[in-house]
Design a protein around this motif. Structure first.
Motif, mmCIF file in Angstrom:
data_model
loop_
_atom_site.group_PDB
_atom_site.id
_atom_site.type_symbol
_atom_site.label_atom_id
_atom_site.label_comp_id
_atom_site.label_asym_id
_atom_site.label_seq_id
_atom_site.Cartn_x
_atom_site.Cartn_y
_atom_site.Cartn_z
ATOM 1 N N THR A 87 20.297 36.455 44.488
ATOM 2 C CA THR A 87 19.334 37.559 44.462
ATOM 3 C C THR A 87 18.039 37.039 45.083
ATOM 4 O O THR A 87 17.563 35.953 44.745
ATOM 5 C CB THR A 87 19.100 38.026 43.019
ATOM 6 O OG1 THR A 87 20.357 38.487 42.502
ATOM 7 C CG2 THR A 87 18.084 39.158 42.958
ATOM 8 N N ILE A 88 17.506 37.799 46.008
ATOM 9 C CA ILE A 88 16.375 37.311 46.810
ATOM 10 C C ILE A 88 15.059 37.939 46.338
ATOM 11 O O ILE A 88 14.950 39.165 46.234
ATOM 12 C CB ILE A 88 16.589 37.666 48.312
ATOM 13 C CG1 ILE A 88 17.900 37.035 48.821
ATOM 14 C CG2 ILE A 88 15.409 37.198 49.157
ATOM 15 C CD1 ILE A 88 17.919 35.530 48.849
ATOM 16 N N SER A 137 16.902 43.407 48.884
ATOM 17 C CA SER A 137 18.350 43.600 48.843
ATOM 18 C C SER A 137 19.032 42.547 49.717
ATOM 19 O O SER A 137 18.596 42.294 50.841
ATOM 20 C CB SER A 137 18.720 44.984 49.363
ATOM 21 O OG SER A 137 20.124 45.032 49.593
ATOM 22 N N ARG A 138 20.102 41.941 49.189
ATOM 23 C CA ARG A 138 20.797 40.926 50.001
ATOM 24 C C ARG A 138 21.873 41.555 50.882
ATOM 25 O O ARG A 138 22.534 40.852 51.653
ATOM 26 C CB ARG A 138 21.380 39.825 49.115
ATOM 27 C CG ARG A 138 22.504 40.269 48.232
ATOM 28 C CD ARG A 138 23.226 39.101 47.588
ATOM 29 N NE ARG A 138 24.159 39.628 46.609
ATOM 30 C CZ ARG A 138 24.008 39.531 45.290
ATOM 31 N NH1 ARG A 138 22.986 38.887 44.784
ATOM 32 N NH2 ARG A 138 24.887 40.065 44.478
ATOM 33 N N GLU A 139 22.022 42.870 50.767
ATOM 34 C CA GLU A 139 23.014 43.540 51.607
ATOM 35 C C GLU A 139 22.674 43.275 53.072
ATOM 36 O O GLU A 139 21.521 43.438 53.492
ATOM 37 C CB GLU A 139 22.997 45.052 51.334
ATOM 38 C CG GLU A 139 24.253 45.743 51.830
ATOM 39 C CD GLU A 139 24.196 47.257 51.686
ATOM 40 O OE1 GLU A 139 25.181 47.904 52.030
ATOM 41 O OE2 GLU A 139 23.165 47.781 51.241
#
Ligand code: CTP
Ligand code: MG
Length: 231
Positions: A141-142, A156-158
């Motif tokens: 999680t960033i 969002s790491r998407e």
């Protein structure tokens, strides 16, 4: 010789400030040999690679201790930044390389690279109009900080990937993209950023955790584990 050919260019002219040791970090010995030796030997074992060039600082006093195989040349043209070292190296090899030949640029500080990863990058990038790079999808999680050790927001790491090397582009296109980016004052830290600044979209190819960049003192034993574990 097949056309286009594949060449490797290894920037190894950094000072390793974050490692904090007296010798540049790329000369730290891991699993019995210095980091650039691992990388040189891996490219020498990759059947696709025509020739490997390693870029060191003009004042480098460590490279002489390495074993440089037949299809490898040391270039003493490192610059003040990684981008300058790569640009200088690409300019130096221009007489030996055609503009459409592929160049795989790889950090000397990533000794975990394998011939299989080189083969994978070439297989998946060689039919791309731009080229590509090894990278890993982000798993954590960033958080973005507010600049003072507190969270400003969660990103969002998407669709987020962490770039690795090698990064593989055509010699002529890469040299002009790097020169343009430097001319415009962009601080590019990898080759893909220079190609992106030229409006291009490099292909992402999944790399491996073992190909991480040795940066901090605590990275050394982890790299050693990967290297000793390899066949
Ligand atoms: N590099 C280079 N020329 C520079 C700076 C870096 O050829 N002027 C090389 C390094 O030797 C390394 C690779 O680029 O193989 C990736 O750079 P990095 O990991 O940042 O290494 P250093 O710049 O040496 O380390 P630091 O940023 O901690 O000083
Ligand atoms: Mg650096």
């Amino acid at each position: 010789m097949s056309f286009p050919s594949f060449f490797a260019l290894i920037p190894a002219a950094g000072v390793g400030a974050r490692m904090g040791s007296t010798t540049p970090k790329q000369y730290a010995s891991l699993a019995g040999k210095p980091m650039p030796q691992h990388v040189i030997d891996t490219f020498a074992s990759a059947p696709e690679i025509e020739h490997t060039y390693i870029v060191v600082s003009p004042a480098d006093g460590y490279m002489d201790a390495l074993h440089v195989p037949v299809r490898c040349t040391v270039l003493r043209c490192g610059g003040d930044t990684r981008a300058a070292s790569v640009t200088n190296g690409l300019a130096a090899i221009a007489p030996q390389v055609a503009p459409d030949d592929w160049v795989l640029v790889h950090d000397a500080a990533r000794p975990g690279l394998t011939a299989d990863l080189i083969g994978k990058l070439i297989a998946f990038a060689k039919d791309d109009p731009v080229g590509g790079l090894l990278a890993l999808p982000v798993v954590d999680t960033i958080k973005r900080s507010n600049g003072h050790s507190h969270v400003a927001d969660t990103v969002s790491r998407e669709h987020l990937w962490a770039a690795q090397t090698p990064q593989m582009f055509r010699h002529g296109a890469l040299l002009s993209a790097l020169r343009d980016a430097t001319h415009k004052g962009y601080g590019v830290t990898d080759e893909a950023s220079a190609m992106e600044a030229a409006g291009l979209q490099p292909k992402l190819i999944e790399g491996s955790p073992r190909n991480f960049k040795v940066t901090l003192p605590e990275d050394l034993p982890i790299a050693e584990l990967y290297l000793r574990g390899s066949p």
